[in-house]
Design a protein around this motif. Sequence first.
Motif, PDB file in Angstrom:
ATOM      1  N   VAL A   1      -4.571 -51.767  59.800  1.00 39.82           N
ATOM      2  CA  VAL A   1      -4.582 -50.121  60.535  1.00 39.82           C
ATOM      3  C   VAL A   1      -4.371 -50.458  61.295  1.00 39.82           C
ATOM      4  CG1 VAL A   1      -6.407 -48.337  60.938  1.00 39.82           C
ATOM      5  CG2 VAL A   1      -5.876 -49.352  58.097  1.00 39.82           C
ATOM      6  N   ARG A   2      -5.181 -51.402  62.682  1.00 44.22           N
ATOM      7  CA  ARG A   2      -4.745 -51.838  63.631  1.00 44.22           C
ATOM      8  C   ARG A   2      -3.246 -52.248  64.422  1.00 44.22           C
ATOM      9  NH1 ARG A   2      -9.659 -54.401  63.204  1.00 44.22           N
ATOM     10  NH2 ARG A   2      -8.953 -57.076  63.411  1.00 44.22           N
ATOM     11  N   GLN A   3      -2.576 -53.138  63.129  1.00 45.04           N
ATOM     12  CA  GLN A   3      -1.907 -53.510  64.015  1.00 45.04           C
ATOM     13  C   GLN A   3      -0.443 -53.713  62.914  1.00 45.04           C
ATOM     14  OE1 GLN A   3      -2.876 -57.507  65.008  1.00 45.04           O
ATOM     15  NE2 GLN A   3      -3.838 -56.920  66.357  1.00 45.04           N
ATOM     16  N   CYS A   4      -0.190 -52.653  62.046  1.00 41.76           N
ATOM     17  CA  CYS A   4       0.855 -53.365  61.654  1.00 41.76           C
ATOM     18  C   CYS A   4       1.041 -51.420  60.551  1.00 41.76           C
ATOM     19  CB  CYS A   4       0.046 -53.163  60.029  1.00 41.76           C
ATOM     20  SG  CYS A   4      -0.322 -55.615  60.226  1.00 41.76           S
ATOM     21  N   ASP A   5       1.418 -50.686  61.929  1.00 42.22           N
ATOM     22  CA  ASP A   5       2.156 -49.536  61.283  1.00 42.22           C
ATOM     23  C   ASP A   5       3.239 -49.567  60.397  1.00 42.22           C
ATOM     24  OD1 ASP A   5       3.124 -46.729  61.097  1.00 42.22           O
ATOM     25  OD2 ASP A   5       2.127 -46.245  63.004  1.00 42.22           O
TER      26      ASP A   5
ATOM     27  N   CYS B   1       1.941 -58.588  58.621  1.00 42.33           N
ATOM     28  CA  CYS B   1       2.078 -57.827  58.749  1.00 42.33           C
ATOM     29  C   CYS B   1       1.835 -57.902  57.120  1.00 42.33           C
ATOM     30  CB  CYS B   1       2.776 -56.365  59.479  1.00 42.33           C
ATOM     31  SG  CYS B   1       1.385 -56.726  60.955  1.00 42.33           S
ATOM     32  N   PRO B   2       1.577 -56.475  56.153  1.00 42.61           N
ATOM     33  CA  PRO B   2       2.322 -56.517  54.505  1.00 42.61           C
ATOM     34  C   PRO B   2       3.750 -55.801  54.605  1.00 42.61           C
ATOM     35  CG  PRO B   2      -0.025 -55.372  55.110  1.00 42.61           C
ATOM     36  CD  PRO B   2       1.124 -55.416  56.338  1.00 42.61           C
ATOM     37  N   THR B   3       4.525 -56.261  53.593  1.00 42.61           N
ATOM     38  CA  THR B   3       5.799 -55.744  53.573  1.00 42.61           C
ATOM     39  C   THR B   3       5.213 -54.267  52.709  1.00 42.61           C
ATOM     40  OG1 THR B   3       5.493 -56.775  51.246  1.00 42.61           O
ATOM     41  CG2 THR B   3       6.903 -57.903  53.004  1.00 42.61           C
TER      42      THR B   3
ATOM     43  N   ARG C   1       2.665 -43.948  46.474  1.00 42.48           N
ATOM     44  CA  ARG C   1       3.006 -43.891  48.237  1.00 42.48           C
ATOM     45  C   ARG C   1       3.557 -44.820  48.668  1.00 42.48           C
ATOM     46  NH1 ARG C   1      -1.976 -40.684  49.983  1.00 42.48           N
ATOM     47  NH2 ARG C   1      -3.637 -40.599  48.640  1.00 42.48           N
ATOM     48  N   SER C   2       4.301 -44.049  49.485  1.00 39.30           N
ATOM     49  CA  SER C   2       5.378 -44.403  50.463  1.00 39.30           C
ATOM     50  C   SER C   2       4.060 -45.557  51.829  1.00 39.30           C
ATOM     51  CB  SER C   2       6.296 -44.123  51.519  1.00 39.30           C
ATOM     52  OG  SER C   2       5.088 -43.149  52.498  1.00 39.30           O
ATOM     53  N   PRO C   3       4.894 -46.371  51.525  1.00 41.57           N
ATOM     54  CA  PRO C   3       4.001 -47.327  52.983  1.00 41.57           C
ATOM     55  C   PRO C   3       3.990 -46.909  53.628  1.00 41.57           C
ATOM     56  CG  PRO C   3       5.918 -48.609  51.772  1.00 41.57           C
ATOM     57  CD  PRO C   3       5.952 -47.295  51.377  1.00 41.57           C
ATOM     58  N   GLN C   4       4.508 -46.077  54.337  1.00 45.71           N
ATOM     59  CA  GLN C   4       3.182 -45.187  55.621  1.00 45.71           C
ATOM     60  C   GLN C   4       2.780 -44.577  55.237  1.00 45.71           C
ATOM     61  OE1 GLN C   4       4.146 -44.969  58.943  1.00 45.71           O
ATOM     62  NE2 GLN C   4       2.367 -44.646  59.431  1.00 45.71           N
ATOM     63  N   GLN C   5       2.572 -43.579  53.872  1.00 49.91           N
ATOM     64  CA  GLN C   5       1.359 -43.237  53.473  1.00 49.91           C
ATOM     65  C   GLN C   5       0.630 -43.993  52.703  1.00 49.91           C
ATOM     66  OE1 GLN C   5       3.460 -41.310  49.546  1.00 49.91           O
ATOM     67  NE2 GLN C   5       3.549 -39.482  50.747  1.00 49.91           N
TER      68      GLN C   5
ATOM     69  N   ASP D   1      -1.671 -44.629  56.376  1.00 46.15           N
ATOM     70  CA  ASP D   1      -2.413 -43.607  57.076  1.00 46.15           C
ATOM     71  C   ASP D   1      -3.475 -43.238  56.053  1.00 46.15           C
ATOM     72  OD1 ASP D   1      -0.355 -42.783  58.841  1.00 46.15           O
ATOM     73  OD2 ASP D   1       0.608 -40.872  57.191  1.00 46.15           O
ATOM     74  N   TYR D   2      -3.401 -43.780  54.616  1.00 50.35           N
ATOM     75  CA  TYR D   2      -4.614 -43.164  53.783  1.00 50.35           C
ATOM     76  C   TYR D   2      -5.350 -44.735  53.709  1.00 50.35           C
ATOM     77  CZ  TYR D   2      -7.325 -43.704  49.008  1.00 50.35           C
ATOM     78  OH  TYR D   2      -8.162 -43.834  48.608  1.00 50.35           O
ATOM     79  N   LEU D   3      -5.404 -45.687  54.142  1.00 47.88           N
ATOM     80  CA  LEU D   3      -5.913 -46.460  54.345  1.00 47.88           C
ATOM     81  C   LEU D   3      -6.593 -46.865  56.108  1.00 47.88           C
ATOM     82  CD1 LEU D   3      -4.376 -50.278  54.144  1.00 47.88           C
ATOM     83  CD2 LEU D   3      -6.770 -49.045  52.652  1.00 47.88           C
ATOM     84  N   GLY D   4      -6.266 -45.846  56.995  1.00 43.65           N
ATOM     85  CA  GLY D   4      -6.755 -45.153  58.141  1.00 43.65           C
ATOM     86  C   GLY D   4      -7.751 -44.530  58.231  1.00 43.65           C
TER      87      GLY D   4
END
Length: 133
Positions: free
Chosen positions: A61-65, A75-77, A93-97, A100-103
Amino acid sequence: GPRSVGLVVSLLLPVCAYVGARTNKRNVLTFFCAFSAIRLLFLVLTLIECNATLSWLHHCVRQCDPRMQPAPKDCPTETDWEWACKNLDAGQRSPQQCYDYLGDNLDELDQAVVVALAVGGTLAVPLLLSLWW
């Protein structure tokens, strides 16, 4: 299934302790102590795994947007993001979603781990005492 076996064994442990202490049967008490030690070991390993997973999620969440290009090597693929959300019951969910969910929900995960540590610590004390006794 496996949960039924786990439930039966979990209910059998206090019975073994009671019967072993009441009738002074050493082999029943030995079973209780040995199985309690195994349960304690798995509890500790589970709590370590939870802590490691939570640390990894904080890092993500801190470094892998996912919008960052190129993504840092640790960072995760896209596949990892999808796997993480699926396993956190966040659905497809998409990677971005997923990011955002984790954040948005990382504080709740932190609290769940703290509760697990508190409950695990509370359970560990009697198990340690039974092994020492």
